[in-house]
Design a protein around this motif. Structure first.
Motif, mmCIF file in Angstrom:
data_model
loop_
_atom_site.group_PDB
_atom_site.id
_atom_site.type_symbol
_atom_site.label_atom_id
_atom_site.label_comp_id
_atom_site.label_asym_id
_atom_site.label_seq_id
_atom_site.Cartn_x
_atom_site.Cartn_y
_atom_site.Cartn_z
ATOM 1 N N GLN A 153 39.676 37.225 44.571
ATOM 2 C CA GLN A 153 40.374 38.613 44.643
ATOM 3 C C GLN A 153 41.691 38.551 44.446
ATOM 4 O O GLN A 153 42.120 39.574 43.734
ATOM 5 N N PHE A 154 42.431 37.525 44.347
ATOM 6 C CA PHE A 154 43.784 37.486 43.753
ATOM 7 C C PHE A 154 43.731 37.872 42.055
ATOM 8 O O PHE A 154 44.602 38.374 41.722
ATOM 9 N N LEU A 155 42.825 37.076 41.442
ATOM 10 C CA LEU A 155 42.841 37.555 40.037
ATOM 11 C C LEU A 155 42.465 38.883 39.822
ATOM 12 O O LEU A 155 43.227 39.571 39.045
ATOM 13 N N VAL A 156 41.571 39.509 40.456
ATOM 14 C CA VAL A 156 41.424 40.907 40.309
ATOM 15 C C VAL A 156 42.398 41.740 40.777
ATOM 16 O O VAL A 156 42.902 42.745 40.049
ATOM 17 N N HIS A 157 43.044 41.385 42.023
ATOM 18 C CA HIS A 157 44.231 42.419 42.455
ATOM 19 C C HIS A 157 45.459 42.272 41.513
ATOM 20 O O HIS A 157 46.134 43.536 41.164
ATOM 21 N N PHE A 158 45.725 41.236 40.585
ATOM 22 C CA PHE A 158 46.732 41.027 40.021
ATOM 23 C C PHE A 158 46.338 41.327 38.364
ATOM 24 O O PHE A 158 46.960 41.097 37.298
ATOM 25 N N SER A 159 45.066 41.644 38.170
ATOM 26 C CA SER A 159 44.564 42.078 36.811
ATOM 27 C C SER A 159 44.766 40.498 35.866
ATOM 28 O O SER A 159 45.130 40.973 34.786
ATOM 29 N N LEU A 160 44.256 39.403 36.251
ATOM 30 C CA LEU A 160 44.154 38.310 35.501
ATOM 31 C C LEU A 160 42.780 37.691 35.057
ATOM 32 O O LEU A 160 41.961 38.015 36.102
ATOM 33 N N GLU A 161 42.792 37.304 34.190
ATOM 34 C CA GLU A 161 41.301 36.748 33.646
ATOM 35 C C GLU A 161 41.118 35.562 34.322
ATOM 36 O O GLU A 161 40.112 35.056 34.673
ATOM 37 N N SER A 162 42.318 34.721 34.391
ATOM 38 C CA SER A 162 42.314 33.279 34.879
ATOM 39 C C SER A 162 43.663 33.045 35.470
ATOM 40 O O SER A 162 44.616 33.670 35.213
ATOM 41 N N LEU A 163 43.813 31.766 36.188
ATOM 42 C CA LEU A 163 45.171 31.274 36.484
ATOM 43 C C LEU A 163 46.073 30.934 35.442
ATOM 44 O O LEU A 163 47.380 30.919 35.548
ATOM 45 N N ARG A 164 45.479 30.629 34.126
ATOM 46 C CA ARG A 164 45.992 30.361 32.883
ATOM 47 C C ARG A 164 47.043 31.704 32.462
ATOM 48 O O ARG A 164 48.040 31.486 31.900
ATOM 49 N N ASP A 165 46.684 32.834 32.839
ATOM 50 C CA ASP A 165 47.576 34.058 32.657
ATOM 51 C C ASP A 165 48.704 34.050 33.591
ATOM 52 O O ASP A 165 49.556 35.151 33.099
ATOM 53 N N LEU A 166 48.732 33.423 34.359
ATOM 54 C CA LEU A 166 50.249 33.572 35.291
ATOM 55 C C LEU A 166 51.400 32.989 34.566
ATOM 56 O O LEU A 166 51.067 32.031 33.681
ATOM 57 N N PRO A 167 52.449 33.595 34.755
ATOM 58 C CA PRO A 167 53.658 32.858 34.116
ATOM 59 C C PRO A 167 53.961 31.843 34.490
ATOM 60 O O PRO A 167 53.935 31.443 35.761
ATOM 61 N N ASP A 168 54.822 30.873 33.565
ATOM 62 C CA ASP A 168 55.146 29.767 34.271
ATOM 63 C C ASP A 168 56.522 29.654 34.712
ATOM 64 O O ASP A 168 57.242 30.746 34.644
ATOM 65 N N ALA A 169 57.091 28.599 35.155
ATOM 66 C CA ALA A 169 58.397 28.609 35.775
ATOM 67 C C ALA A 169 59.680 29.129 34.914
ATOM 68 O O ALA A 169 60.519 30.172 35.453
ATOM 69 N N GLU A 170 59.628 28.988 33.629
ATOM 70 C CA GLU A 170 60.359 29.413 32.517
ATOM 71 C C GLU A 170 60.348 30.866 32.384
ATOM 72 O O GLU A 170 61.328 31.594 32.320
ATOM 73 N N GLN A 171 59.147 31.451 32.318
ATOM 74 C CA GLN A 171 59.017 32.941 32.307
ATOM 75 C C GLN A 171 59.455 33.501 33.562
ATOM 76 O O GLN A 171 60.255 34.551 33.561
ATOM 77 N N LEU A 172 59.233 32.970 34.678
ATOM 78 C CA LEU A 172 59.836 33.522 36.054
ATOM 79 C C LEU A 172 61.421 33.688 36.032
ATOM 80 O O LEU A 172 61.704 34.734 36.442
#
Length: 71
Positions: free
Chosen positions: A42-61
């Protein structure tokens, strides 16, 4: 905690769990081991992510102004 630079409250964890965005993760069998949490489908669906690899890393944040408090 590492992202926001402060402790995460039980209330916030409870709300994320109630929304099915996180679930209880593995816990070491020793006494006093910390609880862990994992993201859900549901987390992936809610944030429109294919996988957790699509999350930004610490530098991007940090570049987006979402790094630890005080930075």
């Amino acid at each position: 905690k590492d992202i926001f630079g402060k402790e995460i409250s039980r209330d916030l964890i409870g709300r994320l769990h109630a929304l099915d965005l996180i679930a209880t993760g593995p816990r070491a069998p020793r006494r006093g081991a910390p609880y862990t949490f994992v993201t859900t489908e549901q987390f992936l669906v809610h944030f429109s992510l294919e996988s957790l690899r699509d999350l930004p890393d610490a530098e991007q944040l940090a570049e987006a102004g979402m790094g630890p408090a005080g930075n």
